[in-house]
Design a protein around this motif. Structure first.
Motif: not given
Ligand code: RTP
Ligand code: MG
Length: 140
Positions: A26-38
């Motif tokens: 849902r996050i990526e489909s909205s156009g937002l990009r995950v630039i850090a994750s843990k």
């Protein structure tokens, strides 16, 4: 328009149900990009510090217990108007009030176990990001 960054937590109700991928979609489909994750299991001290602004609220103790009840995924999201955009993608705090198609409407269990956190403004987002990430862990 300039890129903006916001801070996200995928909460323990979502890791428990193994639906983190659905939420990230849902996050990526909205156009937002995950630039850090843990993936982390918050300590009580970390959760209390993170939610210190709610310390006097009646739900504070339960909220902290919930947030340390299982692992979470902390993330930095980047995009145009990312802070307001992610609040829109998440939906209202109480899933009963959330718009159809939002993460909380479709996945949240309750007002407390509401699957995601997102920064609420330009003053809080940078501090929330710093609370969990070093500069070198963020790759924009
Ligand atoms: P968040 O900070 O997690 O993104 O959520 P929010 O801004 O939509 O809601 P906020 O008012 O900041 O509340 C923080 C979290 O506390 C839990 N909560 N429980 N039992 C209750 O009445 C109640 N109200 C809030 C939720 O997990 C909420 O996301
Ligand atoms: Mg909030």
């Amino acid at each position: 328009m300039a890129l903006e960054r916001t801070f996200s937590i995928i909460k323990p109700d979502a890791t428990r149900r193994n639906i983190t991928g659905k939420i990230i979609d849902r996050i990526e489909s909205s156009g937002l990009r995950v630039i850090a994750s843990k993936r982390v299991h918050l300590t009580r001290e970390q959760a209390e510090g993170f939610y210190a602004v709610h310390r006097e609220r009646p739900f504070f103790g339960e909220l902290v217990d919930f947030m340390i009840s299982g692992p979470v995924i902390v993330q930095v999201l980047e995009g145009e108007n990312a802070i307001a955009k992610y609040r829109e993608v998440m939906g209202a705090t109480n899933p009963a009030d959330a718009e159809p198609g939002t993460i909380r409407k479709d996945f949240a269990e309750s007002i407390e176990a509401n699957s995601v956190h997102g920064s609420d403004g330009g003053d809080t987002a940078p501090n929330e990001i710093k609370y969990f990430f070093e500069d070198g862990e963020i790759v924009g």
